[in-house]
Design a protein around this motif. Structure first.
Motif, PDB file in Angstrom:
ATOM      1  N   TYR A 159      -4.916   1.709   2.128  1.00  0.00           N
ATOM      2  CA  TYR A 159      -4.842   2.807   1.395  1.00  0.00           C
ATOM      3  C   TYR A 159      -5.606   3.997   1.618  1.00  0.00           C
ATOM      4  N   THR A 185       0.893  -1.271   0.031  1.00  0.00           N
ATOM      5  CA  THR A 185      -0.041  -0.157   0.139  1.00  0.00           C
ATOM      6  C   THR A 185       1.026   1.172   0.028  1.00  0.00           C
ATOM      7  N   HIS A 237       2.265   1.696  -3.503  1.00  0.00           N
ATOM      8  CA  HIS A 237       1.427   2.318  -4.522  1.00  0.00           C
ATOM      9  C   HIS A 237       0.936   3.836  -4.072  1.00  0.00           C
ATOM     10  N   ILE A 238       1.250   4.189  -2.851  1.00  0.00           N
ATOM     11  CA  ILE A 238       0.636   5.576  -2.520  1.00  0.00           C
ATOM     12  C   ILE A 238       1.887   6.480  -3.298  1.00  0.00           C
ATOM     13  N   SER A 274      -3.471   7.282   3.161  1.00  0.00           N
ATOM     14  CA  SER A 274      -3.474   8.594   2.119  1.00  0.00           C
ATOM     15  C   SER A 274      -4.392   9.780   2.800  1.00  0.00           C
TER      16      SER A 274
END
Length: 142
Positions: free
Chosen positions: A122, A13, A16-17, A126
């Motif tokens: 996620y 995660t 990906h961020i 975020s």
């Protein structure tokens, strides 16, 4: 399928961020993420150098990532105002996305069992509520 560390979701995660923030920053600059994709790590630096040379600014990589994060949040605000919630991110994927890989090194692997928790994580890291997707007014925690 073995129990290799790469088959566990730890760090997926956060990775990906970071990637999404850079991809979003590229998009708001009008750049092409795919053109940068095969040129790491210099691709992002080239994008930043181009922005600074074109505008006369002195934008840092941190400022670029922050701009990308703001773009993510703006998209989220737009979506949540229209009823989008975190569950849609893992329920509304194509069935092939969740099928086990049929052959090769990762034969049998599927992300399906981790996907709901990854989506919720996620949203949390975020700066959004893990279920509603609404902004929590905290900065990204990666």
């Amino acid at each position: 399928m073995g129990t290799a560390r790469s088959n566990q979701p730890d760090g997926w995660t956060s990775s990906h961020i970071i990637t999404e923030q850079i991809r979003q920053a590229c998009g708001i600059m009008g750049g092409c993420w795919f053109a940068l994709n095969e040129k790491p790590p210099d691709g992002v630096q080239s994008m930043l150098d181009s922005l600074n040379a074109t505008t006369g600014w002195d934008v840092s990589i941190d400022e670029l990532v922050d701009a990308g994060h703001r773009a993510i949040i703006l998209q989220s605000v737009f979506g949540t105002q229209r009823g989008w919630i975190a569950e849609h991110d893992w329920q509304d994927v194509g069935p092939r996305f969740l099928e086990p890989i049929p052959d090769g090194k990762y034969q049998g692997f599927t992300i399906a069992k981790w996907l709901p928790d990854l989506v919720y994580e996620y949203y949390r890291i975020s700066g959004r509520h893990e279920k509603t997707g609404r902004r929590t007014w905290t900065r990204c925690k990666n």
